[in-house]
Design an enzyme around this catalytic site. Sequence first.
Site, PDB file in Angstrom:
ATOM      1  CE1 TYR A 140      34.452  38.423  39.306  1.00  0.00           C
ATOM      2  CE2 TYR A 140      33.288  39.782  37.909  1.00  0.00           C
ATOM      3  CZ  TYR A 140      33.167  38.917  38.539  1.00  0.00           C
ATOM      4  OH  TYR A 140      32.257  37.961  38.881  1.00  0.00           O
TER       5      TYR A 140
ATOM      6  CG  ASP B 223      39.707  40.921  31.965  1.00  0.00           C
ATOM      7  OD1 ASP B 223      38.754  41.975  31.499  1.00  0.00           O
ATOM      8  OD2 ASP B 223      38.875  40.372  33.064  1.00  0.00           O
TER       9      ASP B 223
END
Lengths: 651, 651
Positions: B401, B313
């Site tokens: 998320y 990420d």
Amino acid sequence: MNIQVILLLLLFVTLNSCSLIKSLQHPLDPLSPKEINKIRTIIQNSHLKTLSNLTYHFLDVEEPNKDDVLHWLSSSERKENRFSRRAKVVVIGGRQTHELIVDLSKGLIESNHVHNGHGYPSLTFEELLQASLLSQKDPKFLNSITRRNLNISQVSCLPLTKGWFGEVMSRREVKITCFYRNGTTNIYARPINGITIVFDLESMKVTKYMDRYRAPLPTAEGTEFHARRLEPGPTYPNTTNSKFSIQGNVIRWGDWKFHVAFNSRAGMIISTASIYDSKEKRYRRVLYRGHVSETFVPYMDPTEDWYYRTFMDVGEFGFGKAADSLQPFIDCPGNAKFIDGYLIDALGMPNKLPRAICLFERYSGDVAWRHTEIGVPGKVIRNGEPEVTLVARMIATVGNYDYILDWEFRQTGSITVGVGLTGVLEMKATSYTSTDQITEDVYGTLVAPNTIAVHHDHFVTYYLDLDVNGSENSFVRSSLQTERVRGFPSPRKSYWSIKKKVLKREADAKIRLGSEPAELIMVNPNKKTNVGNPVGYRLITGQPAYSLLADDDYPQMRNAYTKYQVWVTPYNKSERWAGGYYADQSHGLDGLAVWTRRNRRIENEDIVLWYTMGFHHVPCQEDFPIMATLQSSFELRPTNFFDKSTILYKA
Amino acid sequence: MNIQVILLLLLFVTLNSCSLIKSLQHPLDPLSPKEINKIRTIIQNSHLKTLSNLTYHFLDVEEPNKDDVLHWLSSSERKENRFSRRAKVVVIGGRQTHELIVDLSKGLIESNHVHNGHGYPSLTFEELLQASLLSQKDPKFLNSITRRNLNISQVSCLPLTKGWFGEVMSRREVKITCFYRNGTTNIYARPINGITIVFDLESMKVTKYMDRYRAPLPTAEGTEFHARRLEPGPTYPNTTNSKFSIQGNVIRWGDWKFHVAFNSRAGMIISTASIYDSKEKRYRRVLYRGHVSETFVPYMDPTEDWYYRTFMDVGEFGFGKAADSLQPFIDCPGNAKFIDGYLIDALGMPNKLPRAICLFERYSGDVAWRHTEIGVPGKVIRNGEPEVTLVARMIATVGNYDYILDWEFRQTGSITVGVGLTGVLEMKATSYTSTDQITEDVYGTLVAPNTIAVHHDHFVTYYLDLDVNGSENSFVRSSLQTERVRGFPSPRKSYWSIKKKVLKREADAKIRLGSEPAELIMVNPNKKTNVGNPVGYRLITGQPAYSLLADDDYPQMRNAYTKYQVWVTPYNKSERWAGGYYADQSHGLDGLAVWTRRNRRIENEDIVLWYTMGFHHVPCQEDFPIMATLQSSFELRPTNFFDKSTILYKA
């Protein structure tokens, strides 16, 4: 404190005749002062009155049959209050330990069992105080103090439990350790080392005395601690507008309903915790009873002054007996509501402990859930809610250590059980003033000149009678295992999958947590979610610790359960104290490690989970003269208990 | 969002001419909009202007030499602001990645390095958006949607990084996965499975298309989530009267002073954190720089739709680029103060992110320290103080998320670094509506009918350049070892003692945490306390987790550092990104596991601690349609850093 006790005694004699009879809310309600007085009257009028030196060591509601409580709870006739009240009382009289069951409605002693095994009940505050005061009057001790050029009026003595180290014969004895205040109220900072005093609690006499050596006395300077004056209100205001109700001992908050009680041994007990399911339109059971079962605190110094310091705080002293009256704005925030507790003194008289438990809504600035979605064309959708929880707290001060014991309920159905350790370290005097001088093992850290804080552990063991959506539960270990990709082409070579194992017998459920990844879930195999998952609650632990003492060492034999963090047993009304009921000088013949030798079935049974939170404490200078709170916690988190998230607004 | 970007662009062009020049507070201050514009102008006027499709992928202050920053900090001439400003810029132009160092004062490109190795810089928002929109216009995709009887206007597509799986040749490509909204804004709940779309980011075209199978579409019902309307103020008031100051990017609170910056890759960066020592009457250094270094999120489904979902990420997307504008009263409490952040778009124009970081004092009802002493005759002495901390927070929303990233500073000198995981699960469509029907490995949990949430991990790796009281530090592993009592008589048979080991080289400090008890301490061997203990900060971890993927699996090769939670490296300005700088489609040839192969000396050197917080996520139904925040944290706690407790009132 002695004067306090006498004043409270007088107060109760006066108040008793006009005390209000609180109607019974719940079969697990603690005994009221009126009930305590009635029990004492029943006992004093019985054959026991002839026993010499009758002292009360324990008095509480006798654990009712679980089925009866569950029936009472579910019954619509609850208001009729037909639950019979029975008390368990442990007294010592004529040098024997009597375990009594007293029927309050019938006004009689239902049974009297004389305990002939090893171990003694928890100590009374009065005998601890007397042991301290009488030791200080012993001529040999006075002589030792004089020879050290100390002033006896500045000496404080503390009776410590002496453990068991293989002796065949035992007496109810404590060991006395003394401190020199003279310029500080932090008594632990100035230990008078080198003196061994054994005090017999039956004869109330010093039975063994040795003045072995003199150690330098650490200075009083820099040992004091004081709180700054706080301004309640503006600085620490209510965090939220509390939205919970207290009816007797029953707490309602959000979807939660639970019972909170105060007990001299465990301290705070959470019972019959259920959560309302808005889909099923009924309360669903989560936890029948949960509380601290035992706390094992072994010190790591094998020398004469220290080897025996292997405390079992709950069984030897009692977290309830050691509970402190909570300080508003310090121990609990401004929005807290308090519940009083009742203890008994050595004569069986009720003592009120104001503010034994507090309850408060907590908003700490955390986020319950949130999400920002940019995947919907032309929109940025932000959502979320702040997290508000309900905390039930008590604090036990066992000598130098303060244990902050929290049960935090979440809107998600989760329960976080927290322990905060603060207070003062146990220290020993030394000639060393710098680590450069040290060439031997000193069993601790030099935290100040002439002051060593000794290595030790804390193992706080919880009794968790989870009843996940009913009594019959199974305990599942879901191991995460690396798999190679096989049977079809994939650029990936590996992944992990879940291997679920239902633990069938007690021996399967002795678990030492480590690096092996697994989820531990209490499930109800008889109740499935909408898509067929068994409903469950998961145990989420923190950094694991277990006892490092040798298996054949006496304190470890008495606390064998601390070798594993997780145990599961079939429910048994009499099995609640992990280290055994008569913990003082116990031989390790009762308790979790003994019961589970039978290796009973635990699959699809009414089962109990035991979890031990451990701390290895290597002291550091920041712990002196007062320790900043060290926190740890575990979580019981619903896992397929609900069909979907319960934190969303139910319109 | 596209419109938003354009509006912001227009706004900046307008504002730019009149934007105020903020005087430099600190050499680590992020680049101002004015500086960003200047950099862009320098680049556009250089030889780079001839390159086709010049896009900006990274732009930040070039990491200054640590010695220079420390000298600047300690220098009394600080006000003269003589620190030269240099920027690091990564652009792609003419299909090549250029790494530029731009000198702002000299107004020129100091160096231009063409990256010829594997991997690509993080993706721009604009190319992700275009990949999504263009894929949805592809005739083959439109045909697939029509054949499924779906309405293209209700389709959302999400470009995902494709990882690396041994391919020799690579192109800058993403994989597109699509969802059907039609009745929900929770796009992840309705995946359109069975379609593989590979999109080339250079040609901006679909380069591979496969419609392999049709899966049932999960229903929209019950997938929506909305926050209830909160009443700010009365319900969630200020928790305390904030007593911290923000001067530019420098925060002062209690004894703490630190710098907070916002960076497109790491998000929030904490720098030059020092604590005032009231005894030494000076600030003492604790942490030079700390931030998230990488986040590895592998999914555990090896099938065609899922095998590649092994996200990095931070390196592929950027926690700063994914940072969300914080919602007052939800993401941060009412007493929070906010700091804006600046990002660049693909054209190198500055975009303001309002409320990128918040700072707030937290009072959660916890107790900083307390003790009740009954050992002083005639007195019950109660003391204690509530705990108030300072939290710095940002939130990154990476697709489904949401990561809540906290740095919490304590009055004790302790820093707690917390991660909260919330948002929406990644789900796949299935024909199953009940677990009874499942006989194969489905790589996840059936969380709703036709909906499987896939097993996955989160490994959040922190870069922690601790400088404990100075730059030269050592990392010590203090193991707790069981000892038998030997050499003198004792009723005790065992105890534990501390075996301290100074870790000398990088290979010694690769630590997988488990059940073996040890304290991990960063010490300064050159600085002792009053009694001779080396000053230190201890790493206190939570439940440990490490990657379970096979070592030879491609995503694991790219994220080899996740096999150990702890690493220590000598400080090297260029070593900050655990998974390598060019993370997108990297081959694992850069990063922590590679650098440490040199096995450099780490004893009494300027060293960096790396810690990985891991979560194995086995989804449960409570995670659907939104996940309640799952918290984890680690603590950096002073351990013999101070001569004594610092939480007491300094009168």
